[in-house]
Design an enzyme around this catalytic site. Sequence first.
Site, PDB file in Angstrom:
ATOM      1  N   LYS A  29       8.565  -7.613 -12.365  1.00 34.89           N
ATOM      2  CA  LYS A  29       9.279  -6.900 -11.297  1.00 34.89           C
ATOM      3  C   LYS A  29       9.225  -7.689  -9.994  1.00 34.89           C
ATOM      4  O   LYS A  29      10.245  -7.844  -9.313  1.00 34.89           O
ATOM      5  CB  LYS A  29       8.639  -5.513 -11.129  1.00 34.89           C
ATOM      6  N   SER A  30       8.053  -8.185  -9.627  1.00 36.80           N
ATOM      7  CA  SER A  30       7.915  -8.913  -8.352  1.00 36.80           C
ATOM      8  C   SER A  30       8.780 -10.172  -8.343  1.00 36.80           C
ATOM      9  O   SER A  30       9.451 -10.474  -7.351  1.00 36.80           O
ATOM     10  CB  SER A  30       6.455  -9.325  -8.150  1.00 36.80           C
ATOM     11  N   ARG A  34      12.292 -11.241  -6.029  1.00 41.88           N
ATOM     12  CA  ARG A  34      12.343 -12.476  -5.241  1.00 41.88           C
ATOM     13  C   ARG A  34      13.473 -13.384  -5.705  1.00 41.88           C
ATOM     14  O   ARG A  34      14.037 -14.141  -4.914  1.00 41.88           O
ATOM     15  CB  ARG A  34      10.985 -13.173  -5.302  1.00 41.88           C
ATOM     16  N   ARG A 130       5.583   6.324   2.728  1.00 41.92           N
ATOM     17  CA  ARG A 130       4.645   5.188   2.644  1.00 41.92           C
ATOM     18  C   ARG A 130       4.605   4.398   3.957  1.00 41.92           C
ATOM     19  O   ARG A 130       5.591   4.334   4.683  1.00 41.92           O
ATOM     20  CB  ARG A 130       5.030   4.287   1.449  1.00 41.92           C
ATOM     21  N   GLN A 177       3.243  -7.800  -0.063  1.00 49.31           N
ATOM     22  CA  GLN A 177       4.460  -7.322   0.597  1.00 49.31           C
ATOM     23  C   GLN A 177       4.437  -7.674   2.073  1.00 49.31           C
ATOM     24  O   GLN A 177       5.447  -8.103   2.640  1.00 49.31           O
ATOM     25  CB  GLN A 177       4.622  -5.819   0.365  1.00 49.31           C
ATOM     26  N   ASP A 323      -2.054  -3.204  -9.289  1.00 52.15           N
ATOM     27  CA  ASP A 323      -1.181  -2.200  -9.923  1.00 52.15           C
ATOM     28  C   ASP A 323      -1.754  -1.674 -11.236  1.00 52.15           C
ATOM     29  O   ASP A 323      -1.183  -0.778 -11.850  1.00 52.15           O
ATOM     30  CB  ASP A 323       0.209  -2.795 -10.171  1.00 52.15           C
ATOM     31  N   ARG A 354      -2.899   7.024  -6.038  1.00 49.95           N
ATOM     32  CA  ARG A 354      -3.250   6.802  -7.457  1.00 49.95           C
ATOM     33  C   ARG A 354      -4.705   7.154  -7.759  1.00 49.95           C
ATOM     34  O   ARG A 354      -5.053   7.358  -8.925  1.00 49.95           O
ATOM     35  CB  ARG A 354      -2.924   5.358  -7.863  1.00 49.95           C
TER      36      ARG A 354
END
Length: 436
Positions: A29-30, A34, A130, A177, A323, A354
């Site tokens: 995903k990351s 990008r 967030r 991030q 994660d 979480r």
Amino acid sequence: MTETAPMNETRTVTPARSLRGEITVPGDKSISHRSIMLGSLAQGTTRVRGFLHGEDNHATLNAFRAMGIVIDELPGGDLRIEGKGLHGLTEPGDVLDCGNSGTTIRLMTGLLSGQNFFSVLTGDRYLRKRPMKRVLAPLATMGARIWGRGGGELAPLAIHGGALKGTEYDSPISSAQVKSALLLAGLYAEGPTTVREPHLSRDHSERMLRYFGAEVRPFEGGVTVTPQPQLEGREVAVPGDISSAAFFMVAALIVPGAELLIRNVGVNPTRSGIIDILQAMGGSIERLNARELSGEPVADLLVRGSSLKGIEIGGAVVPRAIDEFPVISVAASFAEGTTIIRDARELRVKETDRIAAMVSELSALGGRVEARDDGMVIEGVESLTGGSVKSHGDHRIAMSMAVAALRARAEVTIDDTACTATSFPNFWSLLDNVRV
Ligand code: S3P
């Protein structure tokens, strides 16, 4: 077996006799985020193989289309991006919706700070809760003009892009991030931009920037980017997402007699903390066929059912596995003895809190888990009971509870599982395929 009820996508997961087979998990995903960003800012064509077609990445894709970039989806799912150069984006005609994606909103906030136009970023009800000051505050030191709700803490964010100057920022948190937002803004600044962080967070931005021709200099404790005349379009091959593979790693470890081969997994050292943690717990995980794809290390992982033991987890490994803590707490629930997770306060501000979510849901199945301000203390149990649990609208909580259900004594019903499409659209069918 997993069944779908049509209304809110409640699913019922039955205990597994065993697990066996070879799987490939979807793209990282990351890295997928990008690839769109840098492909759009590069000169010429970028082709992306193995792109993750999940909801988060589609939010990024739609945002760049809305700023005038042509991105074609080719048969088989590859992308072709016609980059327009660092100054080729055009002002979007509407608000850019980042959906559930923290990476989209935070990286784009950095990138849009350097554009000569006005833009507004928003997201779903989870993303709008967030924290955003972590990127707004350091970007302000570069001269960025950004406004948000709650005094700049919350989206929607309004950005008046323009001239930036380089900065030196000592980040109090290890966050890719935050780091990436500053590096992207740094491409447009006058003078170099340096970011230091307590422990190294994922370095996909640094690697891909370099792969596209940028001048990026990592050093002990940080990284410096130098403003760029141009990036060059490239072929990007996206490896399988280790954060998705993690669910199958833990599943194979906790189900007796299981054996799974997970092919083509990204094992970048800033992401592979999950392998180190599970091996330290006694898990049998072998790396095979190590190789490199577009500047990222990749391997196949052979995972076998193992007796796990509790360990202490903290310090530099935490951002390397940030994660994976929901599914690590599942592994710890089946380990002998106590597992202590500390230095992981960041888990409180992910897609959901979480720590609170895993304590509540594992406890609902008879798990022995206690919350700490910055982590969890987990006592292993022989097995969990069946029952009903909640996903909290968080993809990784939903999938972690599905893994826990494989070793429960009776079936487990998980509410609201549609969120798994965020990062792992075919999770449920892959899980069904490896059951024996
Ligand atoms: C990501 C960075 C991490 C991670 C997220 C993806 C990225 O967030 O949790 O899923 O792609 O840069 P933080 O930077 O908030 O730690």
